[in-house]
Scaffold this motif. Structure first.
Motif, PDB file in Angstrom:
ATOM      1  N   ASP A 102       0.837  -1.203   0.000  1.00 13.31           N
ATOM      2  CA  ASP A 102       0.000   0.000   0.000  1.00 13.31           C
ATOM      3  C   ASP A 102       0.872   1.253   0.000  1.00 13.31           C
ATOM      4  OD1 ASP A 102      -2.211  -1.644   0.038  1.00 13.31           O
ATOM      5  OD2 ASP A 102      -2.586  -1.403   2.189  1.00 13.31           O
ATOM      6  N   TRP A 103       1.909   1.259   0.831  1.00 18.96           N
ATOM      7  CA  TRP A 103       2.815   2.404   0.891  1.00 18.96           C
ATOM      8  C   TRP A 103       3.467   2.627  -0.472  1.00 18.96           C
ATOM      9  CZ3 TRP A 103       7.897   3.452  -0.023  1.00 18.96           C
ATOM     10  CH2 TRP A 103       8.374   4.676   0.426  1.00 18.96           C
ATOM     11  N   SER A 104       3.904   1.535  -1.102  1.00 24.21           N
ATOM     12  CA  SER A 104       4.536   1.628  -2.420  1.00 24.21           C
ATOM     13  C   SER A 104       3.588   2.241  -3.444  1.00 24.21           C
ATOM     14  CB  SER A 104       4.981   0.247  -2.911  1.00 24.21           C
ATOM     15  OG  SER A 104       5.917  -0.313  -2.031  1.00 24.21           O
ATOM     16  N   ALA A 105       2.357   1.779  -3.446  1.00 24.69           N
ATOM     17  CA  ALA A 105       1.368   2.297  -4.399  1.00 24.69           C
ATOM     18  C   ALA A 105       1.089   3.777  -4.151  1.00 24.69           C
ATOM     19  CB  ALA A 105       0.070   1.488  -4.302  1.00 24.69           C
ATOM     20  N   GLU A 106       0.977   4.160  -2.893  1.00 26.36           N
ATOM     21  CA  GLU A 106       0.672   5.549  -2.548  1.00 26.36           C
ATOM     22  C   GLU A 106       1.830   6.493  -2.859  1.00 26.36           C
ATOM     23  OE1 GLU A 106      -0.468   5.596   1.577  1.00 26.36           O
ATOM     24  OE2 GLU A 106      -2.092   4.163   1.223  1.00 26.36           O
ATOM     25  N   ASN A 107       3.053   6.005  -2.757  1.00 28.45           N
ATOM     26  CA  ASN A 107       4.217   6.886  -2.846  1.00 28.45           C
ATOM     27  C   ASN A 107       5.075   6.698  -4.090  1.00 28.45           C
ATOM     28  OD1 ASN A 107       4.181   8.398  -0.178  1.00 28.45           O
ATOM     29  ND2 ASN A 107       3.900   6.269   0.460  1.00 28.45           N
ATOM     30  N   HIS A 108       4.692   5.818  -4.980  1.00 29.52           N
ATOM     31  CA  HIS A 108       5.514   5.529  -6.146  1.00 29.52           C
ATOM     32  C   HIS A 108       5.727   6.762  -7.020  1.00 29.52           C
ATOM     33  CE1 HIS A 108       6.533   3.492 -10.055  1.00 29.52           C
ATOM     34  NE2 HIS A 108       7.472   3.088  -9.236  1.00 29.52           N
ATOM     35  N   ALA A 109       4.675   7.521  -7.254  1.00 28.42           N
ATOM     36  CA  ALA A 109       4.800   8.724  -8.093  1.00 28.42           C
ATOM     37  C   ALA A 109       5.763   9.728  -7.465  1.00 28.42           C
ATOM     38  CB  ALA A 109       3.430   9.367  -8.305  1.00 28.42           C
ATOM     39  N   SER A 110       5.707   9.879  -6.151  1.00 28.67           N
ATOM     40  CA  SER A 110       6.624  10.803  -5.460  1.00 28.67           C
ATOM     41  C   SER A 110       8.066  10.329  -5.562  1.00 28.67           C
ATOM     42  CB  SER A 110       6.240  10.938  -3.987  1.00 28.67           C
ATOM     43  OG  SER A 110       4.958  11.498  -3.859  1.00 28.67           O
ATOM     44  N   ILE A 111       8.265   9.037  -5.488  1.00 27.16           N
ATOM     45  CA  ILE A 111       9.617   8.479  -5.601  1.00 27.16           C
ATOM     46  C   ILE A 111      10.162   8.696  -7.008  1.00 27.16           C
ATOM     47  CG2 ILE A 111      10.931   6.307  -5.602  1.00 27.16           C
ATOM     48  CD1 ILE A 111       9.092   5.442  -3.242  1.00 27.16           C
ATOM     49  N   ILE A 112       9.333   8.458  -8.019  1.00 30.87           N
ATOM     50  CA  ILE A 112       9.751   8.681  -9.408  1.00 30.87           C
ATOM     51  C   ILE A 112      10.117  10.144  -9.614  1.00 30.87           C
ATOM     52  CG2 ILE A 112       8.968   8.640 -11.826  1.00 30.87           C
ATOM     53  CD1 ILE A 112       9.519   5.857 -10.597  1.00 30.87           C
ATOM     54  N   ALA A 114      11.107  12.317  -7.291  1.00 27.58           N
ATOM     55  CA  ALA A 114      12.347  12.595  -6.556  1.00 27.58           C
ATOM     56  C   ALA A 114      13.572  12.087  -7.323  1.00 27.58           C
ATOM     57  CB  ALA A 114      12.289  11.954  -5.167  1.00 27.58           C
ATOM     58  N   ARG A 115      13.449  10.935  -7.949  1.00 28.04           N
ATOM     59  CA  ARG A 115      14.557  10.410  -8.761  1.00 28.04           C
ATOM     60  C   ARG A 115      14.867  11.336  -9.928  1.00 28.04           C
ATOM     61  NH1 ARG A 115      12.526   4.147  -9.223  1.00 28.04           N
ATOM     62  NH2 ARG A 115      13.045   3.518  -7.087  1.00 28.04           N
ATOM     63  N   SER A 116      13.823  11.834 -10.575  1.00 30.51           N
ATOM     64  CA  SER A 116      14.027  12.745 -11.711  1.00 30.51           C
ATOM     65  C   SER A 116      14.737  14.013 -11.270  1.00 30.51           C
ATOM     66  CB  SER A 116      12.684  13.111 -12.355  1.00 30.51           C
ATOM     67  OG  SER A 116      12.103  11.978 -12.932  1.00 30.51           O
ATOM     68  N   VAL A 117      14.308  14.582 -10.154  1.00 33.50           N
ATOM     69  CA  VAL A 117      14.937  15.794  -9.626  1.00 33.50           C
ATOM     70  C   VAL A 117      16.401  15.521  -9.293  1.00 33.50           C
ATOM     71  CG1 VAL A 117      14.939  17.403  -7.658  1.00 33.50           C
ATOM     72  CG2 VAL A 117      12.787  16.807  -8.799  1.00 33.50           C
ATOM     73  N   ASP A 119      18.382  13.078 -10.456  1.00 33.21           N
ATOM     74  CA  ASP A 119      19.147  12.804 -11.674  1.00 33.21           C
ATOM     75  C   ASP A 119      19.448  14.092 -12.446  1.00 33.21           C
ATOM     76  OD1 ASP A 119      19.094  10.141 -10.984  1.00 33.21           O
ATOM     77  OD2 ASP A 119      17.540   9.593 -12.446  1.00 33.21           O
ATOM     78  N   ALA A 120      18.476  14.999 -12.509  1.00 33.00           N
ATOM     79  CA  ALA A 120      18.691  16.276 -13.201  1.00 33.00           C
ATOM     80  C   ALA A 120      19.758  17.095 -12.482  1.00 33.00           C
ATOM     81  CB  ALA A 120      17.384  17.053 -13.282  1.00 33.00           C
ATOM     82  N   ARG A 121      19.695  17.114 -11.164  1.00 29.00           N
ATOM     83  CA  ARG A 121      20.681  17.848 -10.373  1.00 29.00           C
ATOM     84  C   ARG A 121      22.072  17.248 -10.556  1.00 29.00           C
ATOM     85  NH1 ARG A 121      18.461  17.416  -5.324  1.00 29.00           N
ATOM     86  NH2 ARG A 121      19.752  15.626  -4.852  1.00 29.00           N
ATOM     87  N   GLU A 122      22.170  15.946 -10.561  1.00 29.35           N
ATOM     88  CA  GLU A 122      23.463  15.275 -10.741  1.00 29.35           C
ATOM     89  C   GLU A 122      24.019  15.512 -12.148  1.00 29.35           C
ATOM     90  OE1 GLU A 122      25.489  13.528  -8.429  1.00 29.35           O
ATOM     91  OE2 GLU A 122      24.096  14.693  -7.203  1.00 29.35           O
ATOM     92  N   SER A 123      23.141  15.494 -13.144  1.00 27.64           N
ATOM     93  CA  SER A 123      23.579  15.747 -14.523  1.00 27.64           C
ATOM     94  C   SER A 123      24.094  17.166 -14.674  1.00 27.64           C
ATOM     95  CB  SER A 123      22.427  15.522 -15.506  1.00 27.64           C
ATOM     96  OG  SER A 123      22.087  14.173 -15.545  1.00 27.64           O
ATOM     97  N   ALA A 124      23.407  18.113 -14.054  1.00 27.85           N
ATOM     98  CA  ALA A 124      23.830  19.517 -14.116  1.00 27.85           C
ATOM     99  C   ALA A 124      25.169  19.709 -13.403  1.00 27.85           C
ATOM    100  CB  ALA A 124      22.770  20.415 -13.500  1.00 27.85           C
ATOM    101  N   ALA A 125      25.336  19.067 -12.271  1.00 28.58           N
ATOM    102  CA  ALA A 125      26.591  19.185 -11.510  1.00 28.58           C
ATOM    103  C   ALA A 125      27.746  18.581 -12.291  1.00 28.58           C
ATOM    104  CB  ALA A 125      26.456  18.513 -10.159  1.00 28.58           C
ATOM    105  N   THR A 126      27.514  17.484 -12.949  1.00 31.10           N
ATOM    106  CA  THR A 126      28.554  16.833 -13.744  1.00 31.10           C
ATOM    107  C   THR A 126      28.937  17.701 -14.939  1.00 31.10           C
ATOM    108  OG1 THR A 126      27.718  14.669 -13.098  1.00 31.10           O
ATOM    109  CG2 THR A 126      29.132  14.738 -15.019  1.00 31.10           C
ATOM    110  N   ALA A 127      27.962  18.330 -15.560  1.00 30.86           N
ATOM    111  CA  ALA A 127      28.224  19.181 -16.717  1.00 30.86           C
ATOM    112  C   ALA A 127      28.995  20.439 -16.333  1.00 30.86           C
ATOM    113  CB  ALA A 127      26.912  19.568 -17.392  1.00 30.86           C
ATOM    114  N   GLU A 128      28.793  20.928 -15.117  1.00 32.25           N
ATOM    115  CA  GLU A 128      29.444  22.152 -14.668  1.00 32.25           C
ATOM    116  C   GLU A 128      30.858  21.936 -14.154  1.00 32.25           C
ATOM    117  OE1 GLU A 128      26.898  23.995 -11.809  1.00 32.25           O
ATOM    118  OE2 GLU A 128      25.300  24.335 -13.257  1.00 32.25           O
ATOM    119  N   GLU A 129      31.188  20.716 -13.776  1.00 34.93           N
ATOM    120  CA  GLU A 129      32.529  20.449 -13.243  1.00 34.93           C
ATOM    121  C   GLU A 129      33.567  20.696 -14.333  1.00 34.93           C
ATOM    122  OE1 GLU A 129      33.040  16.591 -11.581  1.00 34.93           O
ATOM    123  OE2 GLU A 129      31.439  16.867 -10.121  1.00 34.93           O
ATOM    124  N   PRO A 130      34.668  21.352 -13.958  1.00 37.48           N
ATOM    125  CA  PRO A 130      35.725  21.552 -14.955  1.00 37.48           C
ATOM    126  C   PRO A 130      36.328  20.211 -15.337  1.00 37.48           C
ATOM    127  CG  PRO A 130      36.458  22.245 -12.778  1.00 37.48           C
ATOM    128  CD  PRO A 130      35.004  21.891 -12.666  1.00 37.48           C
TER     129      PRO A 130
END
Length: 138
Positions: A102-112, A114-117, A119-130
């Motif tokens: 039940d918890w998984s069903a209720e929170n799956h969209a939030s987890i997805i 959070a992962r997107s946010v 991953d985007a933050r990590e991609s941006a940080a990697t691109a900015e590193e010299p």
């Protein structure tokens, strides 16, 4: 026995032993399906559990039976009919596993999300590193 005191080696060992069995994805799925559907045959379980291979389902059922969570009943017919169901001990997992589902069903969209946010933050940080360039000494 209470597992409250995690400084006790025996408590950690007990927790580790139990979580190794019931904490894996396929065991949770098998216990969940048997809890929701009652007694099932092997192929019924396989159809209900998306992505499980025949070998993995066989190993999971064998281990759950060994731990006293699942019972296997063989009927002497041609061809033999084999059914699986939860034992009394296995039924005590219905509540915790149901709550996890039940918890998984209720929170799956939030987890997805959070992962997107993340991953985007990590991609941006990697691109900015010299870029570091290694020079070979000659």
């Amino acid at each position: 026995m209470s597992l409250q005191d995690t400084s006790q080696v025996s408590n950690c060992s007990a927790m580790s032993d139990v979580l190794n069995r019931i904490g894996d994805k396929w065991s949770v799925m098998v216990v969940g399906m048997l809890g929701r559907n009652g007694t099932l045959r092997f192929n019924e379980l396989k159809r209900l559990i998306n992505g499980v291979s025949q070998r993995m389902l066989t190993l999971t059922l064998r281990n759950l039976e060994r731990d006293g969570l699942v019972t296997r009943t063989i009927y002497p017919e041609v061809p033999p009919r084999v059914e699986y169901s939860l034992t009394a001990l296995g039924k005590t997992l219905e509540g915790p596993i149901g709550a996890l589902w039940d918890w998984s069903a209720e929170n799956h969209a939030s987890i997805i999300e959070a992962r997107s946010v993340y991953d985007a933050r990590e991609s941006a940080a990697t691109a900015e590193e010299p870029r570091r360039i290694a020079y070979a000494r000659g």
